[in-house]
Design a protein around this motif. Structure first.
Motif, PDB file in Angstrom:
ATOM      1  N   TRP A  20      43.389  34.769  49.660  1.00 38.80           N
ATOM      2  CA  TRP A  20      44.253  34.192  48.576  1.00 38.80           C
ATOM      3  C   TRP A  20      43.088  34.883  47.017  1.00 38.80           C
ATOM      4  N   ASP A  21      42.548  33.750  47.244  1.00 37.25           N
ATOM      5  CA  ASP A  21      41.400  33.981  45.976  1.00 37.25           C
ATOM      6  C   ASP A  21      40.865  35.117  45.138  1.00 37.25           C
ATOM      7  N   ASP A  22      40.729  36.024  46.160  1.00 36.31           N
ATOM      8  CA  ASP A  22      40.388  36.838  46.027  1.00 36.31           C
ATOM      9  C   ASP A  22      41.407  38.129  45.161  1.00 36.31           C
ATOM     10  N   LEU A  23      42.409  38.011  45.699  1.00 34.94           N
ATOM     11  CA  LEU A  23      43.747  38.887  45.319  1.00 34.94           C
ATOM     12  C   LEU A  23      44.377  37.892  43.826  1.00 34.94           C
ATOM     13  N   LEU A  24      43.901  36.865  43.867  1.00 34.92           N
ATOM     14  CA  LEU A  24      44.270  36.832  42.344  1.00 34.92           C
ATOM     15  C   LEU A  24      43.284  36.476  41.256  1.00 34.92           C
ATOM     16  N   VAL A  25      42.250  36.300  41.713  1.00 36.78           N
ATOM     17  CA  VAL A  25      41.172  36.983  41.269  1.00 36.78           C
ATOM     18  C   VAL A  25      41.420  38.720  40.417  1.00 36.78           C
ATOM     19  N   LYS A  26      41.515  39.491  41.025  1.00 32.96           N
ATOM     20  CA  LYS A  26      42.107  40.848  41.508  1.00 32.96           C
ATOM     21  C   LYS A  26      42.981  41.501  40.018  1.00 32.96           C
ATOM     22  N   VAL A  27      44.393  40.672  40.671  1.00 27.40           N
ATOM     23  CA  VAL A  27      45.456  40.695  39.978  1.00 27.40           C
ATOM     24  C   VAL A  27      45.519  39.547  37.995  1.00 27.40           C
ATOM     25  N   LYS A  28      44.598  39.294  38.251  1.00 27.20           N
ATOM     26  CA  LYS A  28      44.726  39.023  37.268  1.00 27.20           C
ATOM     27  C   LYS A  28      43.631  39.328  35.951  1.00 27.20           C
ATOM     28  N   SER A  29      42.767  39.882  36.243  1.00 28.97           N
ATOM     29  CA  SER A  29      41.595  40.665  35.260  1.00 28.97           C
ATOM     30  C   SER A  29      42.594  41.635  35.666  1.00 28.97           C
ATOM     31  N   PHE A  30      43.052  42.998  36.528  1.00 27.98           N
ATOM     32  CA  PHE A  30      44.298  44.195  35.932  1.00 27.98           C
ATOM     33  C   PHE A  30      45.603  43.997  34.330  1.00 27.98           C
ATOM     34  N   CYS A  31      45.676  42.486  35.007  1.00 25.19           N
ATOM     35  CA  CYS A  31      46.681  41.752  33.923  1.00 25.19           C
ATOM     36  C   CYS A  31      46.342  40.984  32.513  1.00 25.19           C
ATOM     37  N   GLU A  32      44.927  41.276  32.489  1.00 26.75           N
ATOM     38  CA  GLU A  32      44.179  40.946  31.692  1.00 26.75           C
ATOM     39  C   GLU A  32      43.892  42.353  30.710  1.00 26.75           C
ATOM     40  N   LEU A  33      43.431  42.871  31.979  1.00 28.19           N
ATOM     41  CA  LEU A  33      42.779  44.682  31.652  1.00 28.19           C
ATOM     42  C   LEU A  33      44.423  45.153  30.224  1.00 28.19           C
ATOM     43  N   GLN A  34      45.408  44.944  31.996  1.00 29.01           N
ATOM     44  CA  GLN A  34      46.982  45.412  30.541  1.00 29.01           C
ATOM     45  C   GLN A  34      47.426  45.406  29.671  1.00 29.01           C
ATOM     46  N   ASN A  35      46.903  44.022  29.365  1.00 28.22           N
ATOM     47  CA  ASN A  35      47.480  42.847  28.796  1.00 28.22           C
ATOM     48  C   ASN A  35      49.045  42.202  28.353  1.00 28.22           C
ATOM     49  N   ILE A  36      49.108  41.804  30.059  1.00 31.65           N
ATOM     50  CA  ILE A  36      50.310  41.459  30.241  1.00 31.65           C
ATOM     51  C   ILE A  36      50.099  40.202  30.605  1.00 31.65           C
ATOM     52  N   ASP A  37      51.328  39.534  30.324  1.00 36.23           N
ATOM     53  CA  ASP A  37      51.032  37.487  30.619  1.00 36.23           C
ATOM     54  C   ASP A  37      50.898  37.031  31.460  1.00 36.23           C
ATOM     55  N   ILE A  38      49.597  36.329  32.046  1.00 37.87           N
ATOM     56  CA  ILE A  38      50.126  35.935  33.349  1.00 37.87           C
ATOM     57  C   ILE A  38      50.631  34.308  33.452  1.00 37.87           C
ATOM     58  N   PRO A  39      51.147  33.729  34.126  1.00 45.11           N
ATOM     59  CA  PRO A  39      52.005  32.950  33.939  1.00 45.11           C
ATOM     60  C   PRO A  39      50.601  31.685  34.333  1.00 45.11           C
ATOM     61  N   ASP A  40      51.053  30.760  33.986  1.00 45.25           N
ATOM     62  CA  ASP A  40      50.485  28.865  34.412  1.00 45.25           C
ATOM     63  C   ASP A  40      50.952  28.682  35.459  1.00 45.25           C
ATOM     64  N   PHE A  41      50.580  28.950  36.917  1.00 46.17           N
ATOM     65  CA  PHE A  41      49.931  28.460  37.992  1.00 46.17           C
ATOM     66  C   PHE A  41      50.411  27.216  38.243  1.00 46.17           C
ATOM     67  N   ASN A  42      50.017  26.543  37.302  1.00 44.35           N
ATOM     68  CA  ASN A  42      50.639  25.203  37.743  1.00 44.35           C
ATOM     69  C   ASN A  42      52.094  24.590  37.271  1.00 44.35           C
ATOM     70  N   ALA A  43      52.705  25.516  36.328  1.00 47.64           N
ATOM     71  CA  ALA A  43      54.189  24.676  36.351  1.00 47.64           C
ATOM     72  C   ALA A  43      55.186  25.144  37.655  1.00 47.64           C
TER      73      ALA A  43
END
Length: 271
Positions: free
Chosen positions: A201-224
């Motif tokens: 789970w953690d590895d996938l989340l890191v990969k997704v967030k890294s991709f979103c940062e590269l593509q300037n896609i907003d990442i939600p607050d996971f604690n919200a």
């Protein structure tokens, strides 16, 4: 169908010696895995959107050329920034439609979109500027969905899951079957899916967030708190977080659907 002397197999091989028969079990497994994935509603919706994206971006030769040119520009930019180069790397391709019967086509479609994500967005933006009114509306809808965290998360999730199960599907379609190897591959597929569920789970989340940062896609607050926008009437707040939604309702649910299907088809008796 499979009769060696009087069946359809014999008739086809008589006319085309290079063909070979694949037992229907491999074909049924592919259909079952596709159906199992789509039992999770957001995954089903994702594959519908994936088809829409491919249709919009690759609907004409002109758009395919624009896609390839945009991808070539992306590769040139990345090479300047020390992208690895070599024989067979960084080839210019196009998006592929996913078809339910060949499971591997889904994996190729997902890999293609990840690889050409930026180029696809470039084509969509061009359609939004220069296309006909109806084309601009469709392109805007697709672009908004493509640049959402939800789509990027499912895109990477299904790519990881299908990367595991694709090996089993390909083996069951091979011309010559090694039963012992096939049995071991079934067990390893189950184990890899379980390991992904337990530890990745953690590895996938890191990969997704890294991709979103590269593509300037907003990442939600996971604690919200997670807001369910599909409820009747006004959207309401469920009593769990956004992380709970992605981890339980998508990550665990998708892997569990595959494990359940494989365990059902490869029971102890079947093995």
């Amino acid at each position: 169908m499979r009769g060696e002397f009087n069946g359809l197999q014999a008739l086809i091989i008589k006319d085309c010696k290079s063909t070979y028969y694949v037992h229907c079990f491999a074909h049924r497994l592919q259909l079952a895995l596709v159906a199992a994935a789509k039992n999770v509603t957001p995954i089903h919706q994702f594959f519908d959107r994936l088809t829409f994206i491919v249709n919009i971006v690759g609907s004409s030769c002109k758009r395919n050329d624009e896609l390839k040119n945009a991808h070539a520009d992306d590769i040139a930019y990345l090479i300047i920034n020390e992208l690895e180069t070599g024989h067979g790397l960084n080839q210019i391709g196009t998006l592929q439609r996913a078809v339910d019967t060949p499971w591997s086509s889904h994996l190729r479609s997902l890999k293609g979109l990840i690889k050409m994500f930026s180029a696809s967005c470039t084509v969509l933006l061009k359609i939004m500027d220069d296309g006909l009114p109806s084309q601009r509306a469709d392109a805007t809808t697709v672009y908004d969905e493509m640049t959402s965290f939800n789509l990027v998360f499912i895109l990477h999730l299904m790519k990881e899951i299908m990367g595991i199960t694709d090996i089993l599907c390909r083996t069951l379609q091979s011309k010559s079957q090694d039963i012992i190897n096939a049995m071991e591959l079934v067990l390893s597929t189950k184990n890899l899916l379980q390991q992904m569920r337990d530890n990745k789970w953690d590895d996938l989340l890191v990969k997704v967030k890294s991709f979103c940062e590269l593509q300037n896609i907003d990442i939600p607050d996971f604690n919200a708190p997670y807001i369910n926008k599909r409820s009747r009437g006004r959207a309401h707040q469920d009593n769990f977080t956004i992380e709970h939604h992605y981890r339980i309702d998508l990550f665990y649910a998708s892997i569990d659907s595959q494990l359940q299907e494989i365990n059902g088809r490869f029971s102890d008796d079947a093995m």
